[in-house]
Enzyme design. Structure first.
Site, PDB file in Angstrom:
ATOM      1  CD  GLN A 188      -6.427  -1.382   7.039  1.00 29.62           C
ATOM      2  OE1 GLN A 188      -7.120  -2.152   6.902  1.00 29.62           O
ATOM      3  NE2 GLN A 188      -5.560  -0.694   7.615  1.00 29.62           N
TER       4      GLN A 188
ATOM      5  CB  CYS B  90       1.684   3.477  10.202  1.00 26.62           C
ATOM      6  SG  CYS B  90       1.813   1.978   9.137  1.00 26.62           S
TER       7      CYS B  90
ATOM      8  CG  HIS C  74       0.449  -6.785   4.733  1.00 27.48           C
ATOM      9  ND1 HIS C  74      -0.225  -6.173   6.117  1.00 27.48           N
ATOM     10  CD2 HIS C  74       0.121  -5.762   4.072  1.00 27.48           C
ATOM     11  CE1 HIS C  74       0.091  -4.970   6.367  1.00 27.48           C
ATOM     12  NE2 HIS C  74       0.407  -4.457   4.926  1.00 27.48           N
TER      13      HIS C  74
ATOM     14  CB  THR D 114      12.996  -9.600 -10.046  1.00 26.16           C
ATOM     15  OG1 THR D 114      13.970  -9.135 -11.160  1.00 26.16           O
ATOM     16  CG2 THR D 114      13.180 -11.335 -10.874  1.00 26.16           C
TER      17      THR D 114
ATOM     18  N   GLY E 233       0.946  -1.220  -0.150  1.00 23.39           N
ATOM     19  CA  GLY E 233       0.001  -0.018   0.087  1.00 23.39           C
ATOM     20  C   GLY E 233       0.827   0.975  -0.235  1.00 23.39           C
ATOM     21  CB  THR E 234       3.406   2.174   1.493  1.00 18.63           C
ATOM     22  OG1 THR E 234       3.091   2.185   3.415  1.00 18.63           O
ATOM     23  CG2 THR E 234       5.044   3.078   1.969  1.00 18.63           C
TER      24      THR E 234
ATOM     25  CG  ASN F 235      -5.328   3.447   8.905  1.00 16.28           C
ATOM     26  OD1 ASN F 235      -6.270   4.590   7.665  1.00 16.28           O
ATOM     27  ND2 ASN F 235      -4.564   4.004   9.794  1.00 16.28           N
TER      28      ASN F 235
ATOM     29  CB  SER G 121      -1.766  -3.265   1.034  1.00 16.49           C
ATOM     30  OG  SER G 121      -0.960  -4.483   1.872  1.00 16.49           O
TER      31      SER G 121
END
Ligand code: PLP
Length: 390
Positions: free
Chosen positions: A182, A328, A204, A240, A72-73, A154, A202
């Site tokens: 989120q 974060c 995860h 890659t 996401g970042t 979030n 994102s």
């Protein structure tokens, strides 16, 4: 065995078994570089293509509109920087509109751009946790080139009025980026229905691997790469490709597409029980954004007069994993900028907890929490000098 109950699914989630099963062969049998011409490369590139289609399907995008990133970042940085950099190079002073409740990945990118000559406006937020739509029209000006507003917050889970924002933004011919980190995997997301030009995802956050995400870029949106290197990812993101993580991201996307309605219903039931229990058993407590439309898994609770850190620590000692705000922000002592933007006092904001549920939680775990949490609050209130005074 000691109790271990995980209520911090907005920080990250456990990978589903099917996701792990999709990842493993890519470390071993399909280890090739997707850019290589030989058989090993072709196998990896086949997984890459198939995965891109599955991730695109999750948000109703075309396959070639998905660029894989490290999460996401990076997606947020790529969307904002990659769009703004050409203006700066031409010596122009573009104007961005974002909101005061964004994740640091957006907020800090915008703040850095301000130092480079970009003008940024931060839309305020109401007591209900929603960005004030009424402020948008008056803030858009001739120089506005980009609007970036998150889909779901979030900390509070409050869903922002993205389609309504899109209508205004499009009328002014401005590009619209949405941080949907989120939202995706928690509620159905469709880029056309939302009317967005770019959207950050994102893996995860919805049972995929960490370190992998995507940026949806609507065809025709002018964006330039932020890093220099090879021609991977349509020339936008050199390096890659991380095939194991991408395969896991695709599996998480496919499963989420299939099960999202049933999972939303299940998690909503858990949260209803949790919130009713908290409001019933603890005096003088508030659930932030309670009346607003929220993603079904998130509860932000403010318990005035005690420290959120102390609550989280005490709960952790009892085996419950919750957080005081976003992961974060760990290590920061300032109260949450999101709760402050909602008009909550700094002292009350310090007394806040985020409980974020997931598909693996059970009704029994909620019962255990409802048994422990009021006792933790009672004990801390007795100890707290501010608690005793009032
Ligand atoms: N945007 C939002 C709204 C988030 O909640 C997060 C993570 O907490 C991010 C961006 C950053 O995502 P990642 O951890 O994949 O870099």
């Amino acid at each position: 065995m000691a109790r271990r109950i995980y209520f911090d699914n907005n920080a990250t989630t456990r990978m589903r078994t099917e996701v792990i099963e999709a990842v493993m062969p890519c470390f071993d049998r399909y280890f090739g570089n997707a850019s290589s011409m030989h058989l090993f490369g072709q196998e990896a590139s086949g997984i890459l293509d198939q995965s891109r289609t599955e991730v695109a399907g999750l948000v109703g995008a075309e396959t070639d509109e998905i660029v894989f990133t490290s999460g996401g970042t990076e997606s947020d940085n790529m969307a904002i920087r990659g769009f703004i950099n050409p203006y700066l190079r031409k010596g122009l002073k573009p104007h961005i509109i974002t909101s005061s409740i964004e994740h640091p990945a957006v907020l800090r990118t915008c703040m850095r751009l301000e130092k480079e000559g970009v003008e940024v406006d931060y839309l305020p937020c109401g007591r209900d946790g929603g960005v004030l739509l009424s402020e948008l029209e008056g803030t858009i000006g001739k120089g506005t080139v980009l609007v970036s507003v998150m889909l779901a917050n979030n900390e509070t889970g409050v869903i922002q009025p993205i389609s309504e924002i899109s209508e205004i933004v499009r009328r002014h011919g401005v590009i619209f980026h949405v941080d949907a980190v989120q939202g995706v995997g928690k509620i159905p997301v469709n880029v056309d229905r939302l009317g967005v030009d770019m959207l950050s995802i994102s893996a995860h956050k919805f049972h995929g691997p960490k370190g992998i995400g995507a940026l949806y870029i609507r065809r025709g949106t002018p964006l330039e790469p932020v890093s220099s290197g090879g021609h991977h990812e349509n020339g936008l993101r050199p390096g890659t490709e991380n095939i194991p993580a991408i395969a896991g991201f695709a599996a998480a996307s496919r499963i989420s597409s299939e099960r999202i309605r049933a999972e939303m219903e299940y998690i909503s039931g858990l949260r209803k029980k949790l919130e009713e229990g908290i409001l019933e058993r603890i005096a003088d407590v508030r659930i932030n954004g309670f009346e607003s439309e929220r993603v079904p898994n998130t509860t932000s609770v403010t318990v005035p007069r005690i420290e959120g850190e102390a609550m989280a620590l005490n709960l952790s000692m009892l085996g419950f994993a919750v957080s005081t705000g976003s992961a974060c922000a760990t290590g920061e002592t300032d109260p949450s900028h999101v709760l402050i933007a909602m008009g909550i006092s700094p002292v009350d904001a310090q007394g806040s907890l985020r409980i974020s549920l997931g598909i693996e939680n059970t009704h029994d775990e909620i019962d255990q929490f409802l048994d422990s949490f009021p006792r933790v609050v009672e004990r801390l209130r007795k100890l707290s000098p501010i608690g005793r005074d009032s």
